[in-house]
Write a protein that holds these residues in place. Structure first.
Motif, short mmCIF file in Angstrom:
data_model
loop_
_atom_site.label_atom_id
_atom_site.label_comp_id
_atom_site.label_asym_id
_atom_site.label_seq_id
_atom_site.Cartn_x
_atom_site.Cartn_y
_atom_site.Cartn_z
N PHE A 427 0.82 -1.19 -0.02
CA PHE A 427 -0.12 0.19 0.01
C PHE A 427 0.91 1.21 -0.11
O PHE A 427 1.67 1.40 0.85
CB PHE A 427 -0.98 0.00 1.17
CG PHE A 427 -2.04 0.91 1.38
CD1 PHE A 427 -2.82 1.10 0.24
CD2 PHE A 427 -2.01 1.92 2.11
CE1 PHE A 427 -3.81 1.91 0.19
CE2 PHE A 427 -2.76 3.10 2.25
CZ PHE A 427 -4.00 3.01 1.21
N HIS A 428 0.57 2.23 -0.96
CA HIS A 428 1.01 3.44 -1.22
C HIS A 428 0.19 4.41 -2.04
O HIS A 428 -0.79 3.79 -2.62
CB HIS A 428 2.60 3.58 -1.56
CG HIS A 428 3.31 4.71 -1.15
ND1 HIS A 428 3.68 5.59 -2.08
CD2 HIS A 428 3.85 5.10 0.04
CE1 HIS A 428 4.27 6.58 -1.60
NE2 HIS A 428 4.64 6.17 -0.20
N SER A 429 0.65 5.29 -2.51
CA SER A 429 -0.08 6.25 -3.61
C SER A 429 -0.18 5.20 -4.84
O SER A 429 -1.15 5.33 -5.60
CB SER A 429 0.38 7.37 -3.90
OG SER A 429 1.93 7.28 -4.28
N LYS A 430 0.92 4.70 -4.95
CA LYS A 430 1.12 3.74 -6.17
C LYS A 430 1.10 2.17 -5.71
O LYS A 430 2.12 1.82 -5.78
CB LYS A 430 2.36 4.15 -7.05
CG LYS A 430 2.24 5.47 -7.58
CD LYS A 430 3.60 5.90 -8.50
CE LYS A 430 3.38 7.41 -9.05
NZ LYS A 430 4.69 7.72 -9.94
N TYR A 431 -0.02 1.77 -5.55
CA TYR A 431 -0.16 0.58 -4.75
C TYR A 431 -0.47 -0.72 -5.71
O TYR A 431 -0.68 -0.41 -7.13
CB TYR A 431 -1.23 0.68 -3.97
CG TYR A 431 -2.63 0.89 -4.34
CD1 TYR A 431 -3.57 -0.19 -4.88
CD2 TYR A 431 -3.15 2.29 -4.58
CE1 TYR A 431 -4.68 0.16 -5.63
CE2 TYR A 431 -4.39 2.29 -4.98
CZ TYR A 431 -5.24 1.45 -5.71
OH TYR A 431 -6.33 1.78 -6.33
N GLY A 432 -0.24 -1.74 -5.23
CA GLY A 432 -0.89 -2.98 -5.96
C GLY A 432 -1.69 -3.89 -4.82
O GLY A 432 -1.43 -3.61 -3.59
N TYR A 433 -2.42 -4.95 -5.20
CA TYR A 433 -2.97 -5.64 -4.22
C TYR A 433 -3.43 -7.13 -4.88
O TYR A 433 -3.43 -7.25 -6.09
CB TYR A 433 -4.17 -5.03 -3.71
CG TYR A 433 -5.17 -4.77 -4.63
CD1 TYR A 433 -6.10 -5.76 -5.13
CD2 TYR A 433 -5.68 -3.60 -4.68
CE1 TYR A 433 -6.96 -5.24 -6.06
CE2 TYR A 433 -6.74 -3.18 -5.33
CZ TYR A 433 -7.51 -4.18 -5.99
OH TYR A 433 -8.61 -3.69 -6.82
N ILE A 434 -3.40 -8.15 -3.98
CA ILE A 434 -4.10 -9.38 -4.27
C ILE A 434 -5.32 -9.43 -3.26
O ILE A 434 -5.40 -9.32 -2.43
CB ILE A 434 -2.94 -10.50 -4.37
CG1 ILE A 434 -3.71 -11.94 -4.93
CG2 ILE A 434 -2.43 -10.65 -3.12
CD1 ILE A 434 -2.68 -13.13 -4.98
N VAL A 464 -8.85 -18.93 1.55
CA VAL A 464 -7.72 -18.56 0.63
C VAL A 464 -6.34 -17.81 1.32
O VAL A 464 -6.77 -16.94 2.31
CB VAL A 464 -8.10 -17.60 -0.71
CG1 VAL A 464 -8.70 -16.54 -0.36
CG2 VAL A 464 -6.86 -17.73 -1.81
N TYR A 465 -5.13 -18.21 0.73
CA TYR A 465 -4.34 -17.49 1.59
C TYR A 465 -3.54 -16.28 0.50
O TYR A 465 -3.59 -16.83 -0.74
CB TYR A 465 -3.07 -18.43 1.89
CG TYR A 465 -3.59 -19.47 2.98
CD1 TYR A 465 -3.54 -19.41 4.35
CD2 TYR A 465 -4.40 -20.65 2.50
CE1 TYR A 465 -4.00 -20.31 5.10
CE2 TYR A 465 -4.83 -21.55 3.10
CZ TYR A 465 -4.68 -21.41 4.87
OH TYR A 465 -5.23 -22.18 5.66
N LEU A 466 -3.22 -15.23 0.87
CA LEU A 466 -2.81 -14.14 0.08
C LEU A 466 -1.42 -13.73 0.25
O LEU A 466 -1.40 -13.71 1.64
CB LEU A 466 -3.83 -13.12 -0.22
CG LEU A 466 -5.28 -13.57 -0.42
CD1 LEU A 466 -6.27 -12.16 -0.25
CD2 LEU A 466 -5.37 -14.20 -1.88
N LYS A 467 -0.35 -13.44 -0.64
CA LYS A 467 0.95 -13.23 -0.19
C LYS A 467 1.48 -11.92 -1.06
O LYS A 467 1.28 -12.00 -2.21
CB LYS A 467 1.79 -14.36 0.03
CG LYS A 467 3.15 -14.22 0.66
CD LYS A 467 4.09 -15.21 0.62
CE LYS A 467 4.12 -16.16 -0.62
NZ LYS A 467 5.02 -17.27 -0.34
N VAL A 468 1.98 -11.07 -0.20
CA VAL A 468 2.83 -10.06 -0.80
C VAL A 468 4.48 -10.18 -0.66
O VAL A 468 4.83 -10.22 0.72
CB VAL A 468 2.38 -8.59 -0.82
CG1 VAL A 468 3.26 -7.59 -1.24
CG2 VAL A 468 1.01 -8.66 -0.99
#
Length: 541
Positions: A427-434, A464-468
């Motif tokens: 997470f940030h201004s230019k974020y990504g997610y799953i 479900v398991y989510l990972k970053v």
């Protein structure tokens, strides 16, 4: 009076029970709790940074045998994190100075409060709580900070001992916004704020208002970029430290010291640190003034704290070994011994009703929309409308760690309703997610980056398991999912973590979220745990 509801988790186990539990974990669970990066090398020395995470604008004091460090928090709540240490190397979170900033607090109006509550499309990204000051005087802690968006400067106070909760929050009347101000109790009983570039303002003894007829003047011209003001007194000199931009060449911060025998001047100056991205020095107020805490601008991970010796040369506090003006990579610890400690990371959400101290909410939380008790041992995030993740309330975040780290969650997606999306973000201004998203009754696994690139597959199990995974050297984040927390599949595209400090002034964070772009607010997402590893674990365990 504010009462903070973020508490340090403590576990007490009988020795036999501990051994049995550990045996069970080794047999059935592949994911053990892993500590964050540690600076303590275990041989009486330390390496920099002392924490490889975003703890900027450091102000450090010593009370008794304990050091306390306060940092800015910008848009995250609770605000003004305070950490403690016995050696300036091993730190743990011990308090926050306020829970939230909202309407009615020191005259804050609804329009400004809406921004703190992410209402009406408003927000306080890059605003909120800027560079604070922490002091101790006559048995009481004083935490001050300024907010540019509110146009106010605040003081938070509590009596010793330091702990969570018990802080009083009030505006300092008559000063407005005081840029990067430092509070100073002089030996003659007078009290001042030093701010801007550079102005000194005298306060009443309780620090809640400007003193009528007191000193209020610009004492020297430190320039428009006079950040991170710090003031202390030693051997008859008043020292004011700040971080201007280096003259000539590319944009780079340096550290200057100004000194005078009189608080109103005349001041002379000297560069005491000139070392790439290292700047904003706080000489530790411990009676000897032989140590400094500062930070380095370090890209996606944020601004990371470092410790350096202070060598006094002709009554100037020169930073680094032999006053080199450079921060050492390794050095002898300020205090020998002491247990290795760090802020928390992994969490199984079992200490209802309190959230563990490493977590902060993005902006003020809606306390009606989260629970640790409705599904015991799980964090339940209920659903509210948001246009996108940046406007979603109740996003719960903790700092990514360098140089690499991995965070993953177990998510129960059973009650995710159409239009709802819940998951884990870098997470940030230019974020990504799953995340899991319900598209008109069909649940999908989604990997999304803020540039608009999206990849999806159908969800085949509600558990479900989510990972970053994050790499702070390459500035790359990767996203994975699993149905057994053992065999992982990468999904979507890598996120290039792009940090420009003026966007948010904070680093990237692991963030748990849930919101809807539809009209059905009845759904919710349940998170069983968050696990942390100081390595990017990839498709393996």
């Amino acid at each position: 009076m504010l009462r903070n509801k973020v508490y340090k988790r403590k576990f007490y186990f009988n020795k036999l029970i501990s051994m049995l539990m550990l045996t069970c974990i080794l047999l059935v669970a592949p994911d053990l709790q892993a500590n964050a990066y540690t600076s303590d090398l275990g041989n009486g020395t330390y390496q920099n940074p002392v924490m490889y995470a975003d703890y900027p604008d450091n102000c450090v004091i010593k009370v008794g045998s304990t050091y306390y460090m306060e940092c800015s928090s910008i848009s995250y709540m609770p605000g003004l994190p305070i950490l403690k240490s016995q050696d300036l190397v091993n730190w743990e979170i011990c308090s926050y100075a306020y829970d939230r900033i909202d309407v009615g607090m020191s005259g804050i109006d609804q329009a400004h409060a809406d921004a703190y509550n992410l209402e009406g499309g408003k927000n306080i990204y890059s605003k909120g709580c800027w560079a604070p000051s922490l002091k101790f005087h006559n048995g009481k802690f004083y935490a001050t900070f300024s907010s540019l968006d509110l146009g106010k400067t605040f003081v938070c106070t509590r009596s010793a001992p330091m702990d969570f909760g018990g802080w009083d929050f009030t505006e300092i009347k008559g000063i407005g916004y005081a840029h990067d101000a430092d509070l100073f109790f002089d030996t003659d009983g007078r009290v001042y704020l030093v701010n801007g570039g550079c102005t000194i303002t005298e306060l009443n003894a309780d620090c809640k208002a400007v003193k009528a007829g007191g000193i209020n003047k610009k004492i020297f011209d430190g320039g428009s970029s006079h950040d991170g003001n710090r003031i202390f007194k030693k051997n008859g000199y008043y020292y004011i430290l700040s971080t201007p931009v280096k003259e000539g060449g590319s944009y780079q911060r340096i550290e200057k010291a100004w000194r005078s025998k009189n608080i109103t001047g005349t001041y002379e100056q000297k560069v005491i640190l000139d070392d790439a991205g290292n700047h904003q020095v706080c000489v530790v107020e411990d009676g000897s003034y032989n140590w400094a805490v500062l930070f380095e601008d370090k890209g996606a991970v944020g601004r990371i704290p470092k410790v350096a010796p202070v060598i006094w040369v002709n009554d100037w506090p020169m930073i680094g070994v032999n006053g080199s003006g450079k921060v050492p990579e390794t050095y002898n610890k300020p205090v020998a011994g002491n247990e290795i400690k760090s802020p928390g990371t992994s969490d199984d959400f079992t200490i209802a009703p309190y959230i563990s101290s490493q977590w902060q909410w993005n902006h003020n939380p809606d306390n009606s929309k989260w629970s640790l008790s409705e599904h015991s041992g799980w964090l339940r995030l209920k659903t509210s409308y948001a246009a996108n993740l940046l406007q979603a309330r109740n996003t719960l975040a903790q700092r990514i760690q360098g140089p690499t780290s991995s965070g993953w969650v177990k998510l129960d997606a059973t009650n995710i309703k159409p239009g709802q999306i819940a998951g884990l973000s870098d997470f940030h201004s230019k974020y990504g997610y799953i995340a899991v998203r319900n598209d008109n009754g069909t649940k999908k696994l989604i990997q999304y980056n803020v540039d608009g690139l999206e990849t999806s597959v159908n969800l085949t199990n509600n558990t479900v398991y989510l990972k970053v995974d994050v790499d702070c050297n390459t500035q790359i984040a990767k996203f994975y999912y699993s149905y057994d927390a053992s065999r992982w599949t990468q999904l979507g595209s890598n996120l290039k973590m792009d940090f420009f400090y003026k966007l948010w002034f904070v680093g990237y964070r692991f963030a748990l979220f849930n919101y809807t772009t539809g009209s059905d607010n009845s759904g919710y997402a349940d998170f069983d745990y968050f696990k942390f590893n100081p390595a990017a674990t990839g498709v393996g365990r």
